[in-house]
Design a protein around this motif. Structure first.
Motif, PDB file in Angstrom:
ATOM      1  N   VAL A   1       6.117  47.881 100.128  1.00 35.12           N
ATOM      2  CA  VAL A   1       6.741  48.102 101.182  1.00 35.12           C
ATOM      3  C   VAL A   1       5.915  49.080 102.179  1.00 35.12           C
ATOM      4  O   VAL A   1       5.501  48.808 103.098  1.00 35.12           O
ATOM      5  CB  VAL A   1       8.304  48.379 101.322  1.00 35.12           C
ATOM      6  N   ASP A   2       5.447  50.089 101.139  1.00 38.62           N
ATOM      7  CA  ASP A   2       4.656  51.101 102.185  1.00 38.62           C
ATOM      8  C   ASP A   2       3.119  50.594 102.550  1.00 38.62           C
ATOM      9  O   ASP A   2       2.772  51.267 103.519  1.00 38.62           O
ATOM     10  CB  ASP A   2       4.453  52.005 101.277  1.00 38.62           C
ATOM     11  N   SER A   3       2.893  49.542 102.054  1.00 36.79           N
ATOM     12  CA  SER A   3       1.641  49.091 102.573  1.00 36.79           C
ATOM     13  C   SER A   3       1.664  47.977 103.713  1.00 36.79           C
ATOM     14  O   SER A   3       0.854  47.441 104.313  1.00 36.79           O
ATOM     15  CB  SER A   3       0.947  48.057 101.401  1.00 36.79           C
ATOM     16  N   VAL A   4       3.048  47.843 104.438  1.00 38.90           N
ATOM     17  CA  VAL A   4       3.256  47.084 105.322  1.00 38.90           C
ATOM     18  C   VAL A   4       3.380  47.960 106.776  1.00 38.90           C
ATOM     19  O   VAL A   4       3.915  48.879 106.763  1.00 38.90           O
ATOM     20  CB  VAL A   4       4.555  46.193 105.195  1.00 38.90           C
ATOM     21  N   SER A   5       2.532  47.457 107.597  1.00 43.64           N
ATOM     22  CA  SER A   5       2.416  48.203 108.957  1.00 43.64           C
ATOM     23  C   SER A   5       3.296  47.577 109.986  1.00 43.64           C
ATOM     24  O   SER A   5       3.054  46.482 110.155  1.00 43.64           O
ATOM     25  CB  SER A   5       0.886  48.092 109.505  1.00 43.64           C
ATOM     26  N   LEU A   6       4.269  48.180 110.454  1.00 42.91           N
ATOM     27  CA  LEU A   6       5.265  47.703 111.280  1.00 42.91           C
ATOM     28  C   LEU A   6       5.092  48.481 112.822  1.00 42.91           C
ATOM     29  O   LEU A   6       5.644  49.629 112.836  1.00 42.91           O
ATOM     30  CB  LEU A   6       6.575  47.897 110.707  1.00 42.91           C
ATOM     31  N   ASP A   7       4.315  47.991 113.658  1.00 43.31           N
ATOM     32  CA  ASP A   7       4.421  48.381 115.038  1.00 43.31           C
ATOM     33  C   ASP A   7       5.346  48.051 115.765  1.00 43.31           C
ATOM     34  O   ASP A   7       6.464  47.801 115.267  1.00 43.31           O
ATOM     35  CB  ASP A   7       2.996  48.141 115.747  1.00 43.31           C
ATOM     36  N   GLU A   8       5.419  48.953 117.096  1.00 42.31           N
ATOM     37  CA  GLU A   8       6.625  48.583 117.922  1.00 42.31           C
ATOM     38  C   GLU A   8       7.179  47.244 118.136  1.00 42.31           C
ATOM     39  O   GLU A   8       8.225  47.053 118.232  1.00 42.31           O
ATOM     40  CB  GLU A   8       6.208  49.405 119.303  1.00 42.31           C
ATOM     41  N   HIS A   9       6.059  46.309 118.360  1.00 38.54           N
ATOM     42  CA  HIS A   9       6.273  44.914 118.567  1.00 38.54           C
ATOM     43  C   HIS A   9       7.112  44.182 117.362  1.00 38.54           C
ATOM     44  O   HIS A   9       8.055  43.585 117.546  1.00 38.54           O
ATOM     45  CB  HIS A   9       5.383  44.095 118.989  1.00 38.54           C
ATOM     46  N   CYS A  10       6.593  44.646 116.170  1.00 40.22           N
ATOM     47  CA  CYS A  10       7.146  44.092 114.907  1.00 40.22           C
ATOM     48  C   CYS A  10       8.568  44.530 114.819  1.00 40.22           C
ATOM     49  O   CYS A  10       9.411  43.668 114.336  1.00 40.22           O
ATOM     50  CB  CYS A  10       6.380  44.528 113.722  1.00 40.22           C
TER      51      CYS A  10
ATOM     52  N   LYS B   1       4.882  35.463 110.979  1.00 37.59           N
ATOM     53  CA  LYS B   1       4.402  34.804 109.754  1.00 37.59           C
ATOM     54  C   LYS B   1       3.800  35.848 108.725  1.00 37.59           C
ATOM     55  O   LYS B   1       4.088  35.806 107.436  1.00 37.59           O
ATOM     56  CB  LYS B   1       3.204  33.907 109.924  1.00 37.59           C
ATOM     57  N   ASP B   2       3.218  36.878 109.083  1.00 38.87           N
ATOM     58  CA  ASP B   2       2.802  38.208 108.695  1.00 38.87           C
ATOM     59  C   ASP B   2       3.989  38.864 107.892  1.00 38.87           C
ATOM     60  O   ASP B   2       3.721  39.107 106.613  1.00 38.87           O
ATOM     61  CB  ASP B   2       1.883  39.054 109.331  1.00 38.87           C
ATOM     62  N   MET B   3       4.998  38.984 108.577  1.00 39.55           N
ATOM     63  CA  MET B   3       6.111  39.505 107.853  1.00 39.55           C
ATOM     64  C   MET B   3       6.883  39.027 106.913  1.00 39.55           C
ATOM     65  O   MET B   3       7.430  39.417 105.924  1.00 39.55           O
ATOM     66  CB  MET B   3       7.071  40.220 108.908  1.00 39.55           C
ATOM     67  N   GLU B   4       6.897  37.509 107.120  1.00 39.60           N
ATOM     68  CA  GLU B   4       7.403  36.486 106.034  1.00 39.60           C
ATOM     69  C   GLU B   4       6.645  36.708 104.942  1.00 39.60           C
ATOM     70  O   GLU B   4       7.084  36.945 103.759  1.00 39.60           O
ATOM     71  CB  GLU B   4       7.621  35.343 106.696  1.00 39.60           C
TER      72      GLU B   4
ATOM     73  N   ALA C   1       1.645  54.634 110.908  1.00 41.86           N
ATOM     74  CA  ALA C   1       0.706  55.239 109.894  1.00 41.86           C
ATOM     75  C   ALA C   1       0.907  54.404 108.866  1.00 41.86           C
ATOM     76  O   ALA C   1      -0.122  54.785 107.860  1.00 41.86           O
ATOM     77  CB  ALA C   1       1.285  56.687 109.566  1.00 41.86           C
ATOM     78  N   LYS C   2       1.618  53.652 108.695  1.00 43.90           N
ATOM     79  CA  LYS C   2       1.548  52.704 107.319  1.00 43.90           C
ATOM     80  C   LYS C   2       0.396  51.875 107.197  1.00 43.90           C
ATOM     81  O   LYS C   2      -0.080  51.312 108.313  1.00 43.90           O
ATOM     82  CB  LYS C   2       2.700  51.834 107.039  1.00 43.90           C
ATOM     83  N   ALA C   3      -0.154  51.639 106.087  1.00 38.54           N
ATOM     84  CA  ALA C   3      -1.287  50.428 106.029  1.00 38.54           C
ATOM     85  C   ALA C   3      -0.796  49.101 105.538  1.00 38.54           C
ATOM     86  O   ALA C   3       0.119  48.980 104.731  1.00 38.54           O
ATOM     87  CB  ALA C   3      -2.328  51.161 105.203  1.00 38.54           C
ATOM     88  N   GLY C   4      -1.680  48.211 106.005  1.00 38.58           N
ATOM     89  CA  GLY C   4      -1.498  46.862 105.305  1.00 38.58           C
ATOM     90  C   GLY C   4      -1.352  45.850 106.353  1.00 38.58           C
ATOM     91  O   GLY C   4      -2.531  45.569 106.827  1.00 38.58           O
ATOM     92  N   VAL C   5      -0.333  45.140 106.478  1.00 40.49           N
ATOM     93  CA  VAL C   5      -0.259  44.136 107.461  1.00 40.49           C
ATOM     94  C   VAL C   5      -0.659  44.628 108.851  1.00 40.49           C
ATOM     95  O   VAL C   5       0.122  45.603 109.480  1.00 40.49           O
ATOM     96  CB  VAL C   5       1.293  43.399 107.593  1.00 40.49           C
ATOM     97  N   ALA C   6      -1.804  44.414 109.300  1.00 45.82           N
ATOM     98  CA  ALA C   6      -2.047  44.928 110.538  1.00 45.82           C
ATOM     99  C   ALA C   6      -1.398  43.993 111.654  1.00 45.82           C
ATOM    100  O   ALA C   6      -1.202  43.058 111.831  1.00 45.82           O
ATOM    101  CB  ALA C   6      -3.748  44.541 110.834  1.00 45.82           C
TER     102      ALA C   6
END
Length: 175
Positions: A3-12, A46-49, A167-172
């Motif tokens: 989970v730490d590799s998932v980037s969740l921005d404000e829109h996500c 789709k990226d979050m799924e 700051a999280k890396a992963g799903v851009a």
């Protein structure tokens, strides 16, 4: 998936909030609510799924209106914790539709189950035919739910806002 590799921005985060509020919204409705055009909104979903952040979609059903009038919390202890014993117990739990939630826990109980049935006779039958029949079950302590005060399925996501989420890396993030 980490989970730490998932980037969740404000829109996500806004998308997740909107979906937790009403999972039947169209991409168009969600995109308008979060301030994105439909295509980038759809891509984020789709990226979050794909990343496992969104595990699925479901309908919330009122148990009383479908005849499930008894809810119980059962604390279960096993006499041994061998791999085979734990696996068998967890397989039976997974196959029992009356068990709507099960967690392995620390403290006095090995497992805590939330069981929902039509009435007390069904609960007694469930205990005898399912839980008491399992080898290794040494103790079951039941608490019958008198009244539900709060039942939320939406997760609190406030801790992910701001710099920590970015700051999280992963799903851009896509815009």
């Amino acid at each position: 998936m980490n989970v730490d590799s998932v980037s969740l921005d404000e829109h996500c985060l806004k998308i997740l909030s909107a979906l937790q509020h009403d999972g039947r919204q169209t991409v168009q409705q969600i995109s308008e609510a979060v301030g994105l055009s439909p295509t980038p909104c759809w891509k984020r979903i789709k990226d979050m799924e794909a990343a496992g952040v969104i595990r699925g979609y479901t309908a919330m059903i009122d148990p009383e209106l479908v005849g499930l009038h008894v809810s119980a919390v059962a604390e279960v202890n096993l006499d041994r914790h061998s791999e085979a014993m734990v696996q068998r117990f967890e397989e039976v739990v997974a196959a029992s539709p009356q068990i709507i939630r099960c967690v392995s826990a620390t403290g006095p109980a090995d497992y805590i189950l939330h069981v929902t049935v039509p009435d007390m006779k069904h609960y007694e039958r469930f205990l005898h035919e399912v839980l008491f029949s399992l080898p290794g079950v040494t103790h079951v302590r039941s608490s019958i739910v008198l009244r539900e005060i709060k039942s939320e399925v939406a997760l609190p996501l406030g801790h992910l806002t701001g710099a920590k989420a970015k700051a999280k890396a992963g799903v851009a993030p896509r815009g």
